[in-house]
Design a protein around this motif. Sequence first.
Motif, PDB file in Angstrom:
ATOM      1  N   GLU A   4       0.546  -1.109  -0.025  1.00  0.00           N
ATOM      2  CA  GLU A   4      -0.003  -0.011  -0.052  1.00  0.00           C
ATOM      3  C   GLU A   4       1.016   1.372   0.066  1.00  0.00           C
ATOM      4  O   GLU A   4       2.127   1.035   0.425  1.00  0.00           O
ATOM      5  CB  GLU A   4      -1.075   0.061   1.142  1.00  0.00           C
ATOM      6  CG  GLU A   4      -0.288   0.184   2.581  1.00  0.00           C
ATOM      7  CD  GLU A   4      -1.443  -0.155   3.633  1.00  0.00           C
ATOM      8  OE1 GLU A   4      -2.576  -0.013   3.382  1.00  0.00           O
ATOM      9  OE2 GLU A   4      -0.859  -0.104   4.730  1.00  0.00           O
ATOM     10  N   ARG A   5       0.212   2.708  -0.500  1.00  0.00           N
ATOM     11  CA  ARG A   5       0.868   3.737  -0.439  1.00  0.00           C
ATOM     12  C   ARG A   5       0.773   4.119   1.071  1.00  0.00           C
ATOM     13  O   ARG A   5      -0.216   4.120   1.613  1.00  0.00           O
ATOM     14  CB  ARG A   5       0.060   4.706  -1.393  1.00  0.00           C
ATOM     15  CG  ARG A   5       0.743   5.862  -1.606  1.00  0.00           C
ATOM     16  CD  ARG A   5       0.162   6.698  -2.521  1.00  0.00           C
ATOM     17  NE  ARG A   5       0.886   8.081  -2.697  1.00  0.00           N
ATOM     18  CZ  ARG A   5       0.382   8.771  -3.403  1.00  0.00           C
ATOM     19  NH1 ARG A   5      -0.394   8.795  -4.267  1.00  0.00           N
ATOM     20  NH2 ARG A   5       1.162  10.314  -3.486  1.00  0.00           N
ATOM     21  N   GLU A   6       1.899   4.535   1.548  1.00  0.00           N
ATOM     22  CA  GLU A   6       2.148   4.914   2.994  1.00  0.00           C
ATOM     23  C   GLU A   6       3.051   6.018   3.187  1.00  0.00           C
ATOM     24  O   GLU A   6       4.178   5.850   3.570  1.00  0.00           O
ATOM     25  CB  GLU A   6       2.732   3.604   3.760  1.00  0.00           C
ATOM     26  CG  GLU A   6       2.454   3.636   5.133  1.00  0.00           C
ATOM     27  CD  GLU A   6       2.737   2.446   5.797  1.00  0.00           C
ATOM     28  OE1 GLU A   6       3.255   2.419   7.110  1.00  0.00           O
ATOM     29  OE2 GLU A   6       2.891   1.279   5.186  1.00  0.00           O
ATOM     30  N   GLN A   7       2.273   7.301   2.964  1.00  0.00           N
ATOM     31  CA  GLN A   7       3.080   8.462   3.005  1.00  0.00           C
ATOM     32  C   GLN A   7       3.613   8.701   4.399  1.00  0.00           C
ATOM     33  O   GLN A   7       4.406   9.738   4.486  1.00  0.00           O
ATOM     34  CB  GLN A   7       2.313   9.582   2.265  1.00  0.00           C
ATOM     35  CG  GLN A   7       1.979   9.431   0.696  1.00  0.00           C
ATOM     36  CD  GLN A   7       3.292   9.334  -0.014  1.00  0.00           C
ATOM     37  OE1 GLN A   7       3.580   8.308  -0.518  1.00  0.00           O
ATOM     38  NE2 GLN A   7       4.305  10.382  -0.052  1.00  0.00           N
ATOM     39  N   THR A   8       3.086   8.305   5.284  1.00  0.00           N
ATOM     40  CA  THR A   8       3.395   8.652   6.730  1.00  0.00           C
ATOM     41  C   THR A   8       4.202   7.720   7.501  1.00  0.00           C
ATOM     42  O   THR A   8       4.279   7.564   8.431  1.00  0.00           O
ATOM     43  CB  THR A   8       2.246   8.962   7.653  1.00  0.00           C
ATOM     44  OG1 THR A   8       1.305   7.775   7.561  1.00  0.00           O
ATOM     45  CG2 THR A   8       1.239  10.033   6.975  1.00  0.00           C
ATOM     46  N   LEU A   9       4.982   7.099   6.650  1.00  0.00           N
ATOM     47  CA  LEU A   9       6.106   5.772   7.120  1.00  0.00           C
ATOM     48  C   LEU A   9       6.828   6.547   8.058  1.00  0.00           C
ATOM     49  O   LEU A   9       7.497   7.484   7.683  1.00  0.00           O
ATOM     50  CB  LEU A   9       6.709   5.164   5.852  1.00  0.00           C
ATOM     51  CG  LEU A   9       7.891   4.390   6.376  1.00  0.00           C
ATOM     52  CD1 LEU A   9       7.021   2.857   6.844  1.00  0.00           C
ATOM     53  CD2 LEU A   9       8.652   3.868   5.027  1.00  0.00           C
ATOM     54  N   GLY A  10       7.299   5.842   9.209  1.00  0.00           N
ATOM     55  CA  GLY A  10       7.928   6.494  10.146  1.00  0.00           C
ATOM     56  C   GLY A  10       9.341   6.185  10.108  1.00  0.00           C
ATOM     57  O   GLY A  10       9.875   5.438   9.377  1.00  0.00           O
ATOM     58  N   VAL A  11      10.117   7.183  10.310  1.00  0.00           N
ATOM     59  CA  VAL A  11      11.941   7.056  10.223  1.00  0.00           C
ATOM     60  C   VAL A  11      12.286   5.761  10.740  1.00  0.00           C
ATOM     61  O   VAL A  11      13.390   5.066  10.267  1.00  0.00           O
ATOM     62  CB  VAL A  11      12.466   8.291  10.677  1.00  0.00           C
ATOM     63  CG1 VAL A  11      12.516   8.411  12.022  1.00  0.00           C
ATOM     64  CG2 VAL A  11      13.905   8.272  10.061  1.00  0.00           C
ATOM     65  N   ASP A  12      11.769   5.299  12.011  1.00  0.00           N
ATOM     66  CA  ASP A  12      12.392   4.159  12.697  1.00  0.00           C
ATOM     67  C   ASP A  12      12.165   2.799  11.763  1.00  0.00           C
ATOM     68  O   ASP A  12      13.127   2.199  11.485  1.00  0.00           O
ATOM     69  CB  ASP A  12      11.759   3.878  14.112  1.00  0.00           C
ATOM     70  CG  ASP A  12      12.443   5.107  14.800  1.00  0.00           C
ATOM     71  OD1 ASP A  12      13.435   5.361  14.848  1.00  0.00           O
ATOM     72  OD2 ASP A  12      11.520   5.274  16.075  1.00  0.00           O
ATOM     73  N   GLU A  13      10.811   2.837  11.114  1.00  0.00           N
ATOM     74  CA  GLU A  13      10.768   1.729  10.424  1.00  0.00           C
ATOM     75  C   GLU A  13      11.587   1.689   9.065  1.00  0.00           C
ATOM     76  O   GLU A  13      11.970   0.745   8.521  1.00  0.00           O
ATOM     77  CB  GLU A  13       9.190   1.534   9.950  1.00  0.00           C
ATOM     78  CG  GLU A  13       8.230   0.765  11.003  1.00  0.00           C
ATOM     79  CD  GLU A  13       6.941   0.694  10.702  1.00  0.00           C
ATOM     80  OE1 GLU A  13       6.591  -0.471  10.953  1.00  0.00           O
ATOM     81  OE2 GLU A  13       6.256   1.655  10.155  1.00  0.00           O
ATOM     82  N   PHE A  14      11.842   2.942   8.436  1.00  0.00           N
ATOM     83  CA  PHE A  14      12.469   3.043   7.189  1.00  0.00           C
ATOM     84  C   PHE A  14      13.774   2.589   7.641  1.00  0.00           C
ATOM     85  O   PHE A  14      14.317   1.965   6.728  1.00  0.00           O
ATOM     86  CB  PHE A  14      12.182   4.472   6.855  1.00  0.00           C
ATOM     87  CG  PHE A  14      13.140   4.766   5.708  1.00  0.00           C
ATOM     88  CD1 PHE A  14      12.684   3.986   4.312  1.00  0.00           C
ATOM     89  CD2 PHE A  14      13.906   5.864   5.462  1.00  0.00           C
ATOM     90  CE1 PHE A  14      13.381   4.526   3.126  1.00  0.00           C
ATOM     91  CE2 PHE A  14      14.487   6.165   4.510  1.00  0.00           C
ATOM     92  CZ  PHE A  14      14.352   5.371   3.220  1.00  0.00           C
TER      93      PHE A  14
END
Length: 135
Positions: A4-14
């Motif tokens: 899915e499109r997830e524009q609010t992905l958090g920096v820790d998961e990234f």
Amino acid sequence: MLYEREQTLGVDEFRQVLAHSGLGATRPVDDEPRLKAMLSGSNLIVTARLDRPGAPLVGVARCITDFSWNCYLSELAVSASAQKLGIGKGLLDEVRRQLGPSVSLILASVPDAVGFYERAGMTRLPDAFWYRREY
């Protein structure tokens, strides 16, 4: 797998998926402000998670696009524990679905991934140019 499109992905998961994918060796995983800037400057982020609520992130495609002509895929990262399961191809397919058929998808591959992109059906370009970042 849930793409899915997830524009609010958090920096820790990234950061975690970059580190677990092997891309952490070539990305600024210890520079949180820069990772935040990378995420906030992206206008198409597609994620891959196991198909259950609250599942951890196992893959990400981070892109910059005009949604009309070109899209630059800056990262395609899949955690090592989830590689060879078709997740990278699934992320590419979802990015292309989000973009539609009139937008070209362009990327610069790390040497170890060239074969993957060729198997995925992408064409190598003979003429590409860049100014390497200084830091």
